[in-house]
Design an enzyme around this catalytic site. Structure first.
Site, PDB file in Angstrom:
ATOM      1  N   CYS A 286      55.314   8.763  14.857  1.00  0.00           N
ATOM      2  CA  CYS A 286      55.059  10.083  15.442  1.00  0.00           C
ATOM      3  C   CYS A 286      56.287  10.725  16.087  1.00  0.00           C
ATOM      4  O   CYS A 286      56.742  11.786  15.654  1.00  0.00           O
ATOM      5  CB  CYS A 286      53.935   9.975  16.464  1.00  0.00           C
ATOM      6  SG  CYS A 286      52.362   9.410  15.775  1.00  0.00           S
TER       7      CYS A 286
ATOM      8  N   HIS B 298      54.812  14.661  21.417  1.00  0.00           N
ATOM      9  CA  HIS B 298      55.315  13.330  21.759  1.00  0.00           C
ATOM     10  C   HIS B 298      56.666  13.370  22.473  1.00  0.00           C
ATOM     11  O   HIS B 298      57.471  12.444  22.348  1.00  0.00           O
ATOM     12  CB  HIS B 298      55.422  12.458  20.507  1.00  0.00           C
ATOM     13  CG  HIS B 298      54.720  11.135  20.638  1.00  0.00           C
ATOM     14  ND1 HIS B 298      54.990  10.240  21.642  1.00  0.00           N
ATOM     15  CD2 HIS B 298      53.757  10.552  19.886  1.00  0.00           C
ATOM     16  CE1 HIS B 298      54.232   9.172  21.500  1.00  0.00           C
ATOM     17  NE2 HIS B 298      53.467   9.338  20.443  1.00  0.00           N
TER      18      HIS B 298
END
Length: 575
Positions: free
Chosen positions: A44, A94
């Site tokens: 991610c 993220h």
């Protein structure tokens, strides 16, 4: 953008797909579809860092899901904001560390995952399995639900995105905007509401096309991943595999429905004709193929992502076969805005406008990738060019696949060639010389250059293996489990040799390994310290400005003025 959406499973790429995505199918039919789009890191945070910066993970410290992206690294939000765009982010990106904006003028939601360094990978203790690692509960507990953490998040992401569009058209009519909407579905856990789960009641959920490979026969990196996800030595029951895939299919349909809501809002606001819509993802999901789950490897299911550019009034529908990556989006967005990237700053991506609109520019047909997250002890790199995919780490045997003839990646052509590599040196020995040997036919020593060349600038033409060496097969590679390959010449050997030379020239594996270890050690120390005493978190908290909402007695004029400003479309003011 979607999270963990495997491109090979979608009907826009796979005519036999069982996944119901009518909105994405319409975008694909009327838009520019990239048939061979990849992430630059199958995890991610590193993938997203490459997407927003246009640079490879090792260049920007994007090593794992607790990496810190430096605030002075330009993102597409910086570039577009500089050009006068209002830049906003809704959803997951993220970001870790104190900077939770990275150029976005406005962030509409918090993130779903921690913004601290707690998920730092530890190459110093590879035998330790932290409690935040993936495990198989996502598969074993797959099924219908009423509510989940992820549903809470994505429903908020879409609600805030729709509200942003309403606010934009009412209050920033003359300013261009760039809204990044980042959902967390269909990322595991594999759980979805009954509404979407029931859409697959009468669908035969297919099992993986490539059955689970015995664990002892898996390649070394896959063996490490099986241990990371706590699956090594165990098997997944067929009913759980089907349930997980059904929930995943349902989650893809959920994402499709949210995209339709956004498109409908654009149309209702009169913005659709002048808005370019790009749909993509951060990486894929193995979904049990080869017996692997989630991502973290370079196989097609993990590394390929959907990528569609939709603007029917601007770009003719087409399908692009060449290899591209999400790292190419920054220069593409900048070109779409009519501006240009700053040539004196590092940039690894290249504009996709030559494919999209026939603009003048280079077409590399090449993707570079790096992975240094869970399951690695050394950088794991990938080069995708033409029909070839080359995967390499100094501690593992190389892999070479002919994706055109072998899309399921069942034959590692590097394994059937005569290749001799030495025992890998310890990545922790600073005196080790990273040299590599290839039997082709005489042994040659390849040493990486001290100064690595930039990636595909106008001044640099990288070393390339032959574009079209013909692998002569006695029988065509098919979907059967029994695949036999023989060669009339040494073309595969030549391709492999060239890829090895390019990899060891392009990447300084020793230096990257040292940088990763230093970063991991710094972040572990800092995180351990910051978890003591009074804790100040880095989680982004969107401001809730109640004094500027709805109807107030300050700053809005009279009641009729407030109502008039909130209405869209507006009626002429009464005189």
């Amino acid at each position: 953008m979607a999270d963990q959406m495997a491109a090979p499973m979608l009907s826009m790429y796979n005519s036999s797909s069982h996944i119901k995505t009518p909105t994405l199918d319409r975008l694909a039919k009327e838009g520019v579809v990239f048939e061979s789009a990849y992430c630059n890191s199958p995890l991610c945070a590193p993938s997203r860092f490459s997407l927003v910066t246009g640079q490879l993970p090792s260049k920007i410290g994007g090593y794992d899901n607790a990496s810190n992206l430096s605030s002075d690294v330009p993102t597409y939000a910086h570039y577009l904001r500089k050009e006068g765009y209002h830049t906003a982010l809704s959803g997951k990106m993220h970001f870790c560390g104190p900077d939770q904006l990275h150029g976005f003028e406005q962030r509409l939601t918090t993130d779903i995952y921690p913004g601290d360094y707690g998920w730092t990978v530890n190459w110093d203790e590879p035998e330790v399995r932290p409690d935040w690692f993936h495990n198989m509960s996502s598969v074993l507990e797959a099924g219908p639900v009423v509510r989940t953490n992820q549903l809470d998040f994505d429903d908020d992401v879409i609600h805030k995105s729709i509200q942003y569009l309403y606010d934009h058209v009412r209050h920033r009519t003359n300013q261009p905007f760039c809204l990044t909407v980042s959902m967390t579905h269909p990322h595991d856990p594999y759980a979805m509401t009954k509404e979407y789960w029931d859409m697959y009641e009468d669908v035969e959920i297919p099992l993986p096309k490539t059955p689970a490979i015995p664990h002892e026969q898996q390649d070394p990196h896959s063996q490490r991943l099986l241990k990371v996800i706590d699956l090594y030595g165990n098997e997944m029951p067929e009913e759980n595999v089907r349930a997980a895939r059904r929930a995943y299919f349902a989650a893809c349909t959920y994402v499709d429905t949210q995209v339709e809501k956004l498109l409908r809002t654009l149309n209702d606001c009169g913005l659709s004709e002048d808005t370019i819509v790009i749909f993509t993802g951060d990486h894929g999901d193995m979904l049990g193929e080869r017996g692997l789950w989630y991502k973290m490897n370079w196989y097609e299911m993990s590394a390929r992502v959907p990528m569609v550019v939709y603007a029917p009034s601007r770009y003719e529908p087409k399908r692009v076969k060449e290899n591209v990556s999400t790292m190419d989006l920054l220069p593409t967005f900048v070109a779409m805005s009519g501006s240009s990237v700053q040539q004196s700053l590092p940039l690894d991506g290249v504009s996709l406008m030559p494919y999209i609109a026939g603009a003048v520019g280079i077409k590399t047909d090449t993707v570079l990738g790096e992975y240094m997250g869970e399951g690695t002890l050394s950088p794991l790199v990938m080069i995708r060019r033409g029909r070839w995919k080359f995967i390499y780490s100094p501690i593992d045997p190389p892999q070479l696949f002919d994706i055109e003839d072998d899309p399921a990646e069942r034959v590692n052509l590097a394994a059937v060639r005569t290749i001799e590599l030495p025992s890998p040196p310890s990545s922790r020995d600073p005196n080790t010389s990273f040299s590599y040997y290839v039997n082709s036919p005489s042994v040659a020593t390849l040493t990486p250059r001290t100064q690595l060349d930039p990636y595909f600038t106008n001044a640099f033409d990288p070393p390339s293996p032959p574009r079209s060496p013909s692998l002569q097969h006695d029988s065509a590679i098919s979907g059967s489990d029994d695949i036999s390959v023989s060669f009339r010449d040494v073309s595969a050997q030549s391709v492999l040799t060239d890829f090895l030379e390019e990899a060891t020239t392009r990447w300084d594996f020793k230096a990257i390994t040292e940088n990763v270890l230093e970063s991991q050690r710094r972040r572990r120390l800092v995180h351990g310290a910051l978890m003591q005493g009074r804790i100040t978190t880095w989680e982004y908290a969107p401001p809730y400005e109640a004094n500027n909402m709805y109807i107030r007695n300050q700053g809005m004029g009279g009641l009729d003025d407030a109502e008039w400003m909130s209405r869209w479309p507006r009626l002429p003011k009464a005189q």
